[in-house]
Scaffold this motif. Sequence first.
Motif, mmCIF file in Angstrom:
data_model
loop_
_atom_site.group_PDB
_atom_site.id
_atom_site.type_symbol
_atom_site.label_atom_id
_atom_site.label_comp_id
_atom_site.label_asym_id
_atom_site.label_seq_id
_atom_site.Cartn_x
_atom_site.Cartn_y
_atom_site.Cartn_z
ATOM 1 N N ARG A 20 6.069 -1.792 2.273
ATOM 2 C CA ARG A 20 6.698 -3.076 2.614
ATOM 3 C C ARG A 20 6.789 -3.980 1.392
ATOM 4 O O ARG A 20 7.830 -4.584 1.115
ATOM 5 C CB ARG A 20 5.866 -3.778 3.699
ATOM 6 C CG ARG A 20 6.376 -3.521 5.102
ATOM 7 C CD ARG A 20 5.429 -4.085 6.122
ATOM 8 N NE ARG A 20 5.621 -5.519 6.314
ATOM 9 C CZ ARG A 20 4.796 -6.279 7.059
ATOM 10 N NH1 ARG A 20 3.740 -5.730 7.625
ATOM 11 N NH2 ARG A 20 5.031 -7.563 7.213
ATOM 12 N N THR A 24 10.105 -5.403 -0.666
ATOM 13 C CA THR A 24 10.326 -6.828 -0.915
ATOM 14 C C THR A 24 10.626 -7.101 -2.389
ATOM 15 O O THR A 24 11.484 -7.908 -2.728
ATOM 16 C CB THR A 24 9.072 -7.626 -0.514
ATOM 17 O OG1 THR A 24 8.794 -7.339 0.849
ATOM 18 C CG2 THR A 24 9.300 -9.110 -0.694
ATOM 19 N N TRP A 25 9.906 -6.404 -3.263
ATOM 20 C CA TRP A 25 9.980 -6.728 -4.695
ATOM 21 C C TRP A 25 10.896 -5.786 -5.459
ATOM 22 O O TRP A 25 11.050 -5.927 -6.681
ATOM 23 C CB TRP A 25 8.579 -6.686 -5.314
ATOM 24 C CG TRP A 25 7.743 -7.849 -4.896
ATOM 25 C CD1 TRP A 25 6.974 -7.929 -3.797
ATOM 26 C CD2 TRP A 25 7.633 -9.109 -5.562
ATOM 27 N NE1 TRP A 25 6.374 -9.157 -3.723
ATOM 28 C CE2 TRP A 25 6.751 -9.902 -4.800
ATOM 29 C CE3 TRP A 25 8.185 -9.646 -6.734
ATOM 30 C CZ2 TRP A 25 6.407 -11.202 -5.169
ATOM 31 C CZ3 TRP A 25 7.834 -10.938 -7.105
ATOM 32 C CH2 TRP A 25 6.966 -11.707 -6.326
ATOM 33 N N HIS A 531 5.733 -4.692 -7.202
ATOM 34 C CA HIS A 531 4.979 -5.920 -6.925
ATOM 35 C C HIS A 531 3.693 -5.977 -7.740
ATOM 36 O O HIS A 531 2.859 -6.851 -7.503
ATOM 37 C CB HIS A 531 4.651 -5.990 -5.436
ATOM 38 C CG HIS A 531 4.062 -4.710 -4.915
ATOM 39 N ND1 HIS A 531 4.835 -3.607 -4.617
ATOM 40 C CD2 HIS A 531 2.797 -4.337 -4.666
ATOM 41 C CE1 HIS A 531 4.059 -2.611 -4.199
ATOM 42 N NE2 HIS A 531 2.822 -3.034 -4.236
ATOM 43 N N SER A 559 2.535 -13.199 1.245
ATOM 44 C CA SER A 559 3.523 -12.626 2.145
ATOM 45 C C SER A 559 3.893 -11.205 1.734
ATOM 46 O O SER A 559 4.005 -10.890 0.550
ATOM 47 C CB SER A 559 4.771 -13.503 2.162
ATOM 48 O OG SER A 559 5.793 -12.847 2.870
ATOM 49 N N ASP A 561 6.700 -9.773 3.126
ATOM 50 C CA ASP A 561 8.133 -9.628 3.321
ATOM 51 C C ASP A 561 8.972 -10.613 2.523
ATOM 52 O O ASP A 561 10.193 -10.585 2.583
ATOM 53 C CB ASP A 561 8.459 -9.759 4.807
ATOM 54 C CG ASP A 561 7.682 -8.740 5.608
ATOM 55 O OD1 ASP A 561 7.691 -7.566 5.187
ATOM 56 O OD2 ASP A 561 7.036 -9.119 6.603
ATOM 57 N N HIS A 562 8.315 -11.525 1.859
ATOM 58 C CA HIS A 562 9.040 -12.443 0.987
ATOM 59 C C HIS A 562 8.361 -12.449 -0.369
ATOM 60 O O HIS A 562 7.160 -12.231 -0.476
ATOM 61 C CB HIS A 562 9.039 -13.858 1.568
ATOM 62 C CG HIS A 562 9.676 -13.922 2.919
ATOM 63 N ND1 HIS A 562 11.032 -13.813 3.095
ATOM 64 C CD2 HIS A 562 9.129 -14.045 4.158
ATOM 65 C CE1 HIS A 562 11.299 -13.879 4.388
ATOM 66 N NE2 HIS A 562 10.161 -13.996 5.056
ATOM 67 N N ARG A 563 9.187 -12.698 -1.385
ATOM 68 C CA ARG A 563 8.600 -12.749 -2.734
ATOM 69 C C ARG A 563 7.776 -14.021 -2.860
ATOM 70 O O ARG A 563 8.286 -15.124 -2.757
ATOM 71 C CB ARG A 563 9.701 -12.735 -3.772
ATOM 72 C CG ARG A 563 10.466 -11.437 -3.763
ATOM 73 C CD ARG A 563 11.401 -11.353 -4.934
ATOM 74 N NE ARG A 563 12.012 -10.041 -4.950
ATOM 75 C CZ ARG A 563 12.380 -9.410 -6.063
ATOM 76 N NH1 ARG A 563 12.209 -9.991 -7.230
ATOM 77 N NH2 ARG A 563 12.911 -8.205 -6.016
#
Lengths: 646, 201, 188, 338
Positions: A20, A24-25, A531, A559, A561-563
């Motif tokens: 995940r 995201t990253w 990440h 988080s 799911d968000h950076r």
Amino acid sequence: MSPVDAAPPATALDPEREARLALTWATPPGLWGWLTTVDPKEIGKRYVATGLVFFVLGGLLALLMRTQLARPESGLISPDRYNQIFSMHGTTMMFLFAVPIMEAMAVYLVPLVVGARTMAFPRLNAFSYWVYLAGGVMIYVAFLLNIAPEAGWTGYTPLSGPEYSPGKRTDIWAQMVTFTEVAALAAAASTATTILKLRAPGMTLARMPLFAWAMLVTAFMIMLAMPAVMLATSFLISDRLVGTHFFNAPEGGDNLLYQHLFWFFGHPEVYIIFLPGLGMVSEITQTFSRRTTFGYPLLVLALLAIGFLAFGLWVHHMFTTGLPHMGNSFYTAASMTIALPSGIQIFCWIATMWDGKPRFQTPLLFVVGFIITFVLGGLSGVMLASVPLDTQVHDTYFVVAHFHYVLIGGAVFPLLGGIFYWFPKVFGRMPNETAGKWSFWLIFLGFHVAFFPMHLLGLWGMPRRVYTYPSEMGWADMNLLSTAGSLVLATGVGVYLLNLAISWRRGRPAGPNPWQAGGLEWATSSPPPPHNFGYTPFVEGRQPLWTSGPHLPLMDGLSLDHREVLLTTVSDAAPDVREGSPGPTLWPLLTGLATTALFVGSIFNEWLIVWLSIPVTLCVVGWFWPKPSHTSKVGAPERTPPGALA
Amino acid sequence: MSERLVGDLSRLPSAGFSTHGLWFWAGMAFILIETTGFALAGASYIYLMNGADAWPLDAPPPALGWGTAMTALLLISLAPTMVLSHVARMRDLKATRFWALVVGVLNGLALVIRGFEFTSLNVRWDQDAYGSITWALMLLHTLHLVTDFIDTGLLTVFLFTHQVDTERFSDVDDDAFYWMFVVAAWAPIYLLVYWAPRWLS
Amino acid sequence: MVASAWGGRMFVVLATACCLTACNRENRALDASPAETGPRAVTVSDLYPGAPAPTPSDPRAQEYEGNAQHIANGQRYYKWFNCSGCHFNGGGGIGPPLMDDKWRYGGSIEQIYASIVQGRPNGMPAFKDKIPEAQVWEIAAYVRSLSGNADKLAAPSRQDGIRAIPPINNMDRAPPTGDPTPSMVGPR
Amino acid sequence: MNGALRGLVLLAALTLAACHGPQNILDPAGKQAQDIDVVWRTMLVVCGLMYLLVMAFLGSALWRARRKPSDDALPIQSRTAAEGVLDRTLTGWIGLIVTGLIVLVSVSFLVDRSLADVGPDPLRIKVTANQWWWDVEYQGQGPSERVLTANELRLPVGRPAVVELHANDVIHSFWVPNLSGKTDLIPGRVNFITLTPTRTGAFRGQCAEFCGLEHAKMAFDVQVTSPQEFEAWRRSQLARAADPTGPLEIQGKQIFNGKACAMCHRVQGTDAGAGIGPDLTHLKSRATIAAGTLPNTRGDLQAWVADPQGVKPGTTMPRVPLTASELNAVVAYLETLR
């Protein structure tokens, strides 16, 4: 397998969670991703690679010069071409190789070293790279078109002025400097903020790795020094384009103003180049000596002292310009003072080896080569600091020898050691050790054969920047020896780069921590995931992987799911705020292109500055146009945020 | 699995003002760079002035009127700027919108006055070194007026058109701080451009 | 890969374009010695005052006219050979001004060349044999640039010296018109 | 490392041997250069010792490493037994550096003071640098005592000479390593340098600040002679050029004055009076031509006049179109300028 090696990489904990985060990253695939990425690892890699390309180009130019000088009165290269070649060599090495590649190393490594997900301003890093690339491409295109700089990398007026450097050659040089300035300043702002605000919790200033310290001091030096050369070249280019009189003596201008401004930048520049090298040396020495660095506080103080003193020495480049004697003596004393922090640093590194259990692998060999070479360069620097002696050897081959000892010995050796050291982290594969040793010995011996004779040539009266010399001066033998050395040196660099190129695809898999080092960057997999770290590492000592043993403490909560990045406080690195971080975007590239058009256009018509600033502004507006806010995305509790006034 | 979780970061706030946010540091870096630029440009002015027999070299000093009006305007603008910074930190949207408009208008007015200032410098950039360095200082400062005008203008537009949260308030706060820098940078330039030729001629 | 190939081709095209335009402007002919054959194309017959500019162009004109190095050299020789003694820095004095749009003997580089080599009535000496041809061409290129007629990208801005004229590269172009009234010939 | 040590020994050997040369810092022939040589020797000894100490420490670190068992146990993190020794050594090392620096700064400062001291009754010379040659003027009492020459300096041994340094175009640097350090010639500024030769001989100076295309070929000769010889030379230089007598030489003079030569050069006592290029009144009394580029022989002179751009590409002297017989005549005339 040692207990250290058994430390679990902070990433390999939970595959689903990792996936995940990676999503995201991740940088988008293909060309689009390549153009829009803001991942410091991606940008850092191509930044370093571009820097190495310019290193090779600058080196080839040096070989051309050495070929011309191998024998007296050689007619191989015309004076005009030779002047362009040495101007390009200096400009390339200083502006397109040395500073950018150090910044590039920082762009890749600093987030990993301080335990962060990304840099503070990832888009600024991308912009920095594009602008740098554009500047480098521009000047090499100009070189191929016979419009390369001709007044040396220093571009002294009036030789570089409107009357004595007709055409666009110097304009292109001056504007190329502006390109690299903008790139360096952007990267420096990002680096400094990353080190100050994005350190992993627990990594107080007193626990910060020396590489981070070196890059922090360097970033500040860039921000304080680069405006000086920007001013110098802006004055120069406005003299050339719109007829101002900054450097025209009969109308109240002063040619020494240029030199003051240039060296107010130029001297710190030398330290900007080699402080990162000192950081790399510290990391390598510590890892391969199997011992924490001796005298950590002293090394930090020495870095700060050098950074501070560097701004008080610029006049020692101008001892022959006829400035007042008393003032000059002050600069003699100030210049020599810098020997003290340098001497302490050298002692600390040797002491670390002396008291440790050193393993002489390639990176440490480069450190030993660095010490042998750099100390010699430092001592000839002490000689140059003396006004009387400087009036003799200034602008001779003695100086050429000196600054190559300092810059190659003090910056390139550590850099080559550093690239070798971090290569397995970046590509997940080990470089070949045998080839590494070969390359070291070729580079080391080739370097000394190439540059040691130059000391003698200088003492025997050979000025620098001459395209030829008469045979009766007795300089031929030493020049030939030097040329031979340069070929060996070039072979060594070739072996080194070939080794990297082959190991990139075929090297032995490295694992997360092949050198059993203690820094945070070794706590994640090789190569690191997009990440960097699955969990936020918590730091308990100067060498987290050594101090905390197999169980690196971790923190959760950013988080998935968000950076999102964690901001910590400046000195204590206490967790403070979670802030959003931008995703892939085309704006840095577009802004870079618009800026390039502005800079290049301004050479040809001053009004283009006005017209082309419109697209630049539009790009910046696009860049900063509000996106769905981070707060709304992560749904964080809207408490009173830190720093708000009641 | 031997993980040692020692803390949870999910309760941290998602934005912060001043030194707690990232953009403040970007602004500080920019201010540091620009301060160096201003200082060195000022030093160049003084260097050229010290090397000259007379100063200005061959021109009347700049007319005082517009420059002094500029100084007054910039000083006056400090008050609404401080108010703007305060209300932004209070996260008071209505007040922030109003004071951002006020600061933006004052900024625009400053640009107009700057236009008149250029006409009253009494020297061309290509006349002599005095003219060159005078124009250089003025242009350097104008560049900052323009950037801040764009910055403030855009932020003001966003305040009216976009959802405003802590991040945006923090941006407004940083922008207010930057405007204070632009005002502070003007003081030495005003003295050098308008008064050095009078006091030292 | 496709993109990079396209970029490469684009680069070649652009570089060639730059090359063609920059070639003459930036070329540095250190060993300036064109075929020294005398003012070939310029004949005395069409050099009465006020002639339009029907002079067939000399192939050497191209080489000198828009070239930064040649103009800069011309600027130097202009100073050294004391052209300023009569023309001042272009503003005119004993001799006519060179910065305006009036050209009594034609304002093309070939005509200026001829004026320098052959001399003109009322005081302009002939510099034939006194100044080698390549240098005359360079002076002519500089003189032509004084009225803003040189390529702006090749013209110099200010000189290192007392400011006598505005930066040449910022001048408004004053296209040579010739002087329709032959009676105006001579010192004003 | 052995290579570096050997290099240092080599350097020491070579510098102590002080090989002679016309342009050599290590062969001082003037008071100023000798003073600077003292700084150099002090530096070499102090810095050499420091370097040996560092290398010894490094060597001992490498030597210790060989004897250690290569174990990959946990790295050393706590304070080790040897750290006390290292701390004390470091203190000593800092003391040594500070002492060394104080010695070097003092020596440097004292020598700098002595360089500023001119000495009694100096000879006054004005040197103006041009791209790429040196204009030399000896300022005597009044214009009739003025000696003009180029690319050559004559100095009486033992008497200080104060050289006033001007530049006409770009920055150059005046440097005669055997006599003193260098000083820049900067447009818009006037600098001074003092030369006090202590032994007679021929030396060479060279521009040391990059000044454009022919920076490499911008040298000059320095002849240090006895005061009597100097005075004789000065008198001979005051004389105007003798009229040529041979028909070829007379023809050469006519060509010289009728063609481009006289646009730039001066021959005192003739119509050629321009000051753009070097003064040629006593051309043949000089050792070299073209700013130290060619020996002053008839053949080289001919080659130079025929094609200056071939010898010094980009030099400001143009190729003047001359037929073979014209060239021959001009060179014959130049040969009479003694």
